[in-house]
Design an enzyme around this catalytic site. Structure first.
Site, PDB file in Angstrom:
ATOM      1  N   HIS A 257       5.737  61.991  74.290  1.00 32.19           N
ATOM      2  CA  HIS A 257       6.133  62.863  75.233  1.00 32.19           C
ATOM      3  C   HIS A 257       7.140  61.838  75.855  1.00 32.19           C
ATOM      4  O   HIS A 257       6.960  60.679  75.881  1.00 32.19           O
ATOM      5  CB  HIS A 257       5.237  63.624  76.218  1.00 32.19           C
ATOM      6  CG  HIS A 257       4.317  64.584  75.730  1.00 32.19           C
ATOM      7  ND1 HIS A 257       4.503  65.801  75.997  1.00 32.19           N
ATOM      8  CD2 HIS A 257       3.486  64.559  74.745  1.00 32.19           C
ATOM      9  CE1 HIS A 257       3.745  66.747  75.295  1.00 32.19           C
ATOM     10  NE2 HIS A 257       3.163  65.681  74.584  1.00 32.19           N
TER      11      HIS A 257
ATOM     12  N   CYS B 183       1.813  69.440  79.073  1.00 33.12           N
ATOM     13  CA  CYS B 183       0.290  69.784  78.937  1.00 33.12           C
ATOM     14  C   CYS B 183      -0.013  70.318  80.097  1.00 33.12           C
ATOM     15  O   CYS B 183      -0.222  69.675  81.001  1.00 33.12           O
ATOM     16  CB  CYS B 183       0.076  68.396  78.409  1.00 33.12           C
ATOM     17  SG  CYS B 183      -1.893  68.573  78.099  1.00 33.12           S
TER      18      CYS B 183
ATOM     19  N   ARG C   1       4.141  75.519  69.937  1.00 28.26           N
ATOM     20  CA  ARG C   1       2.965  75.459  70.271  1.00 28.26           C
ATOM     21  C   ARG C   1       2.887  74.523  71.533  1.00 28.26           C
ATOM     22  O   ARG C   1       2.621  75.062  72.685  1.00 28.26           O
ATOM     23  CB  ARG C   1       1.919  74.879  69.365  1.00 28.26           C
ATOM     24  CG  ARG C   1       0.368  74.953  69.644  1.00 28.26           C
ATOM     25  CD  ARG C   1      -0.115  73.871  70.459  1.00 28.26           C
ATOM     26  NE  ARG C   1       0.251  72.586  69.959  1.00 28.26           N
ATOM     27  CZ  ARG C   1       0.028  71.457  70.510  1.00 28.26           C
ATOM     28  NH1 ARG C   1      -0.639  71.462  71.745  1.00 28.26           N
ATOM     29  NH2 ARG C   1       0.207  70.409  69.913  1.00 28.26           N
ATOM     30  N   ASP C   2       3.049  73.171  71.330  1.00 27.85           N
ATOM     31  CA  ASP C   2       2.933  72.398  72.374  1.00 27.85           C
ATOM     32  C   ASP C   2       4.052  72.401  73.567  1.00 27.85           C
ATOM     33  O   ASP C   2       3.818  72.481  74.694  1.00 27.85           O
ATOM     34  CB  ASP C   2       3.197  70.812  72.078  1.00 27.85           C
ATOM     35  CG  ASP C   2       2.648  69.807  72.853  1.00 27.85           C
ATOM     36  OD1 ASP C   2       2.062  70.173  74.011  1.00 27.85           O
ATOM     37  OD2 ASP C   2       2.360  68.692  72.483  1.00 27.85           O
TER      38      ASP C   2
ATOM     39  N   ASN D 143       7.685  67.079  74.656  1.00 27.69           N
ATOM     40  CA  ASN D 143       7.675  66.116  73.597  1.00 27.69           C
ATOM     41  C   ASN D 143       9.274  65.529  73.512  1.00 27.69           C
ATOM     42  O   ASN D 143      10.280  66.406  73.729  1.00 27.69           O
ATOM     43  CB  ASN D 143       7.322  66.865  72.283  1.00 27.69           C
ATOM     44  CG  ASN D 143       5.920  67.263  72.291  1.00 27.69           C
ATOM     45  OD1 ASN D 143       5.684  68.226  72.695  1.00 27.69           O
ATOM     46  ND2 ASN D 143       5.132  66.617  71.825  1.00 27.69           N
TER      47      ASN D 143
ATOM     48  N   HIS E 294       3.383  61.165  68.250  1.00 35.70           N
ATOM     49  CA  HIS E 294       3.476  62.238  69.059  1.00 35.70           C
ATOM     50  C   HIS E 294       3.780  61.796  70.496  1.00 35.70           C
ATOM     51  O   HIS E 294       2.976  61.621  71.172  1.00 35.70           O
ATOM     52  CB  HIS E 294       2.166  63.132  68.964  1.00 35.70           C
ATOM     53  CG  HIS E 294       2.348  64.518  69.782  1.00 35.70           C
ATOM     54  ND1 HIS E 294       2.482  65.673  69.199  1.00 35.70           N
ATOM     55  CD2 HIS E 294       2.209  64.602  71.303  1.00 35.70           C
ATOM     56  CE1 HIS E 294       2.309  66.395  70.048  1.00 35.70           C
ATOM     57  NE2 HIS E 294       2.122  66.107  71.313  1.00 35.70           N
TER      58      HIS E 294
HETATM   59  C1  LIG Z   1     -12.429  74.324  73.535  1.00 30.38           C
HETATM   60  C2  LIG Z   1     -12.559  75.162  74.654  1.00 30.38           C
HETATM   61  C3  LIG Z   1     -12.609  76.615  74.190  1.00 30.38           C
HETATM   62  C4  LIG Z   1     -14.140  74.976  75.341  1.00 30.38           C
HETATM   63  O1  LIG Z   1     -14.050  75.775  76.422  1.00 30.38           O
HETATM   64  P1  LIG Z   1     -15.585  76.189  76.979  1.00 30.38           P
HETATM   65  O2  LIG Z   1     -15.671  77.168  78.304  1.00 30.38           O
HETATM   66  O3  LIG Z   1     -16.476  74.926  76.910  1.00 30.38           O
HETATM   67  O4  LIG Z   1     -16.242  77.062  75.774  1.00 30.38           O
HETATM   68  P2  LIG Z   1     -17.282  78.108  75.499  1.00 30.38           P
HETATM   69  O5  LIG Z   1     -17.645  77.822  74.162  1.00 30.38           O
HETATM   70  O6  LIG Z   1     -18.520  77.859  76.688  1.00 30.38           O
HETATM   71  O7  LIG Z   1     -16.879  79.257  75.775  1.00 30.38           O
HETATM   72  C5  LIG Z   1     -16.194  79.804  76.920  1.00 30.38           C
HETATM   73  C6  LIG Z   1     -15.341  81.138  76.488  1.00 30.38           C
HETATM   74  O8  LIG Z   1     -14.124  80.898  75.755  1.00 30.38           O
HETATM   75  C7  LIG Z   1     -14.321  81.352  74.551  1.00 30.38           C
HETATM   76  N1  LIG Z   1     -13.799  80.934  73.453  1.00 30.38           N
HETATM   77  C8  LIG Z   1     -14.378  79.487  73.107  1.00 30.38           C
HETATM   78  N2  LIG Z   1     -13.588  79.107  72.009  1.00 30.38           N
HETATM   79  C9  LIG Z   1     -12.496  80.188  71.851  1.00 30.38           C
HETATM   80  C10 LIG Z   1     -11.452  80.023  70.982  1.00 30.38           C
HETATM   81  N3  LIG Z   1     -11.358  79.020  70.073  1.00 30.38           N
HETATM   82  N4  LIG Z   1     -10.348  80.851  70.913  1.00 30.38           N
HETATM   83  C11 LIG Z   1     -10.972  81.972  71.874  1.00 30.38           C
HETATM   84  N5  LIG Z   1     -11.910  82.188  72.830  1.00 30.38           N
HETATM   85  C12 LIG Z   1     -12.766  80.882  72.702  1.00 30.38           C
HETATM   86  C13 LIG Z   1     -15.935  82.010  74.323  1.00 30.38           C
HETATM   87  O9  LIG Z   1     -15.850  83.190  73.506  1.00 30.38           O
HETATM   88  C14 LIG Z   1     -16.325  82.376  75.824  1.00 30.38           C
HETATM   89  O10 LIG Z   1     -15.680  83.466  76.156  1.00 30.38           O
HETATM   90  P3  LIG Z   1     -16.373  84.460  77.497  1.00 30.38           P
HETATM   91  O11 LIG Z   1     -17.896  84.637  76.675  1.00 30.38           O
HETATM   92  O12 LIG Z   1     -16.407  83.557  78.594  1.00 30.38           O
HETATM   93  O13 LIG Z   1     -15.551  85.701  77.288  1.00 30.38           O
HETATM   94  C15 LIG Z   1     -11.523  75.356  75.818  1.00 30.38           C
HETATM   95  O14 LIG Z   1     -11.551  74.339  76.486  1.00 30.38           O
HETATM   96  C16 LIG Z   1     -10.237  75.481  75.237  1.00 30.38           C
HETATM   97  O15 LIG Z   1      -9.757  76.474  74.937  1.00 30.38           O
HETATM   98  N6  LIG Z   1      -9.429  74.228  75.698  1.00 30.38           N
HETATM   99  C17 LIG Z   1      -7.956  74.371  75.028  1.00 30.38           C
HETATM  100  C18 LIG Z   1      -7.213  73.380  75.465  1.00 30.38           C
HETATM  101  C19 LIG Z   1      -5.943  73.439  74.929  1.00 30.38           C
HETATM  102  O16 LIG Z   1      -5.506  74.313  74.185  1.00 30.38           O
HETATM  103  N7  LIG Z   1      -5.250  72.408  75.280  1.00 30.38           N
HETATM  104  C20 LIG Z   1      -3.848  72.191  75.029  1.00 30.38           C
HETATM  105  C21 LIG Z   1      -3.880  71.594  73.514  1.00 30.38           C
HETATM  106  S1  LIG Z   1      -4.044  70.014  73.328  1.00 30.38           S
HETATM  107  C22 LIG Z   1      -2.477  68.986  73.777  1.00 30.38           C
HETATM  108  O17 LIG Z   1      -1.574  69.913  74.157  1.00 30.38           O
HETATM  109  C23 LIG Z   1      -2.547  67.752  73.299  1.00 30.38           C
HETATM  110  C24 LIG Z   1      -1.630  67.648  72.027  1.00 30.38           C
HETATM  111  C25 LIG Z   1      -2.322  68.029  70.758  1.00 30.38           C
HETATM  112  O18 LIG Z   1      -0.634  68.253  72.162  1.00 30.38           O
HETATM  113  C26 LIG Z   1      -1.344  66.047  71.677  1.00 30.38           C
HETATM  114  C27 LIG Z   1      -0.894  65.288  73.209  1.00 30.38           C
HETATM  115  O19 LIG Z   1       0.446  65.411  73.455  1.00 30.38           O
HETATM  116  O20 LIG Z   1      -1.535  64.632  73.640  1.00 30.38           O
END
Ligand SMILES: CC(C)(COP(=O)([O-])OP(=O)([O-])OC[C@H]1O[C@@H](n2cnc3c(N)ncnc32)[C@H](O)[C@@H]1OP(=O)([O-])[O-])[C@@H](O)C(=O)NCCC(=O)NCCSC(=O)C[C@@](C)(O)CC(=O)[O-]
Length: 302
Positions: free
Chosen positions: A209, A240, A15-16, A249, A207
Site C-alpha cells: 500500500h 483497508c 477487491r482490495d 495499493n 502487496h
Molecule cells: C471471517 C469472518 C466471517 C468471521 O466473523 P465472525 O463474526 O467471527 O463469524 P461467525 O462464523 O461467528 O459468523 C457470524 C455471521 O457471519 C456469517 N458469515 C461467516 N462467514 C461468512 C462468509 N464467509 N460469508 C458470508 N457470511 C459469513 C455467518 O453466517 C454469521 O451470520 P449471522 O448468523 O450472524 O447472520 C468475518 O470476520 C469477516 O467476514 N471478515 C472479513 C474481513 C475482510 O474481508 N477484510 C478485508 C480483506 S483482508 C485485506 O484487505 C488485507 C489484504 C488481503 O488485502 C492484504 C493487506 O493489504 O494487508
C-alpha cells in the site's frame, strides 16, 4: 541479484480497491471494470470476496459479479474465502482460485477476521484442504508484514512463521501485505529474507500500500531480491476497512511504468489499464491516485 525479466501483476483493484470504497459502486460497474481489466493483458484479477456482508458490505454482491463477468480462459479471477462458508460461496460461483488471508499481527487478525493468528491458521487449514481437493488454487495473504495500525513494527520472524504455515497448507503463492504502507526498502528486504527461509522466492508476492509513498521503492528492493509477483490496484484504488487511514495499493499504472522503464516484461498494456482506471475513477467521483496516470493524462491534454 539481477532484476527479474518478467513480473506477474496481480490486479487487486476490484477487491482490495473497492472493499473500502464509500461511493456506491453497482454490480454492473464492477463487472464492467473487471471486463475492461480482462482486455489489458493481466492474467490475475482478484474479483471479489466471500466474507461476511456485515463486515464488508461492499463485497456482498461477489457471487453476482462472478456470475456476470466475461471470464477468459487464460485469466484467473480469485476471490477471498476466509472460512468454509466463504469457500462454499466461491465454489458455487465457480471460482477457480481462492485466497485465504492471515496476518502477522495478533491485534489486526482479531479485528479483521475475529480470530487470533493461531485460530485463523486452524480455520484456514480445512478451507485450503477442501479447496485443493476441489481442484482450486489457493493463495495465501499475510497482512501487516511491515507494520500494524495497533502494534507498530512487526517482527519479520512472525511473518516468516505465518508464511511457513500457509505454505504447509498448500498455498502456491504467499502475498506479503504492507497493509498500512509504513515499511521502507531495507525493512522490506529483511522481511523478504526471513520469509525466503521457508518459501521459495518464486512463490513470494508483494502487496504494497502506498500510504507513505514507499510502495515503488519497496517493490524495487524486493525485485532486486528476486521477487517477481507484484499486487497492484488500478488507479491506486483502495484502503483497508480494518486499518484506518490506509490508502490504496500501489497503482497498477505506476508499477507498469516503473517495470517498463527497467526493461521488465509484464504483458500488460498501460494504456488499456489507464482506460479502466478512468472508468472506475469516474464511477467513484475521484481522480486516479496514480501519479503516472495523472502525468500521462496531463501530457495528452497539453
Ligand atoms: C471471517 C469472518 C466471517 C468471521 O466473523 P465472525 O463474526 O467471527 O463469524 P461467525 O462464523 O461467528 O459468523 C457470524 C455471521 O457471519 C456469517 N458469515 C461467516 N462467514 C461468512 C462468509 N464467509 N460469508 C458470508 N457470511 C459469513 C455467518 O453466517 C454469521 O451470520 P449471522 O448468523 O450472524 O447472520 C468475518 O470476520 C469477516 O467476514 N471478515 C472479513 C474481513 C475482510 O474481508 N477484510 C478485508 C480483506 S483482508 C485485506 O484487505 C488485507 C489484504 C488481503 O488485502 C492484504 C493487506 O493489504 O494487508
Amino acid at each position: 541479484m539481477a532484476l527479474p525479466d518478467f513480473v506477474k501483476i496481480v490486479e487487486v483493484g476490484p477487491r482490495d480497491g473497492l472493499q473500502n470504497e464509500k461511493a456506491a459502486v453497482s454490480t454492473e460497474q464492477k463487472v464492467r471494470l473487471i471486463d475492461m481489466l480482462s482486455e489489458t493483458g493481466l492474467k490475475v484479477i482478484e474479483s471479489g470476496a466471500f466474507v461476511s456482508p456485515k463486515w464488508v458490505p461492499q463485497m456482498a454482491d461477489s457471487a453476482e459479479v462472478m456470475a456476470r463477468i466475461g471470464r477468459k480462459p487464460d485469466i484467473s479471477y480469485p476471490v477471498l474465502a476466509p472460512n468454509l462458508k466463504g469457500l462454499e460461496g466461491a465454489l458455487a460461483a465457480q471460482a477457480e482460485e481462492i485466497a485465504i488471508f492471515g496476518a502477522a499481527s495478533e491485534s489486526f487478525s482479531k479485528r479483521n477476521i475475529n480470530k487470533s493468528i493461531a485460530e485463523s491458521l486452524d480455520a484456514f487449514r480445512p478451507v485450503a484442504e477442501k479447496a485443493l481437493a476441489e481442484g482450486l488454487r489457493v493463495r495465501g495473504y499475510i497482512s501487516c508484514v511491515l507494520g500494524c495500525p495497533y502494534e507498530g513494527r512487526i517482527d519479520p520472524t512472525v511473518v516468516a512463521e505465518v508464511s511457513r504455515e500457509l505454505k504447509s497448507m498448500g498455498c502456491y503463492e504467499i502475498s506479503l501485505g504492507d497493509t498500512i504502507g509504513t515499511g521502507t526498502p531495507e525493512e522490506a528486504r529483511r522481511m523478504i529474507a526471513a520469509v525466503a527461509e521457508y518459501v521459495p522466492i518464486e512463490e513470494i508476492g508483494v502487496h504494497f500500500h502506498d500510504t507513505y509513498g514507499q510502495a515503488l521503492a519497496n517493490l524495487y528492493a524486493c525485485l532486486e531480491m528476486g521477487v517477481a509477483v507484484a499486487d497492484a490496484s488500478v488507479a491506486g484504488l483502495g484502503g483497508c476497512p480494518y486499518a484506518k487511514g490506509a490508502t490504496g495499493n500501489v497503482a497498477t499504472e505506476d508499477v507498469l511504468y516503473m517495470l517498463q522503464g527497467c526493461g521488465i516484461g509484464t504483458g500488460v498494456d498501460l494504456t488499456k489499464v489507464m482506460a479502466a482506471g478512468r472508468f472506475i475513477s469516474d464511477v467513484i467521483g475521484r481522480p486516479p491516485v496514480s501519479r503516472v496516470h495523472r502525468a500521462l493524462m496531463a501530457k495528452d491534454a497539453a
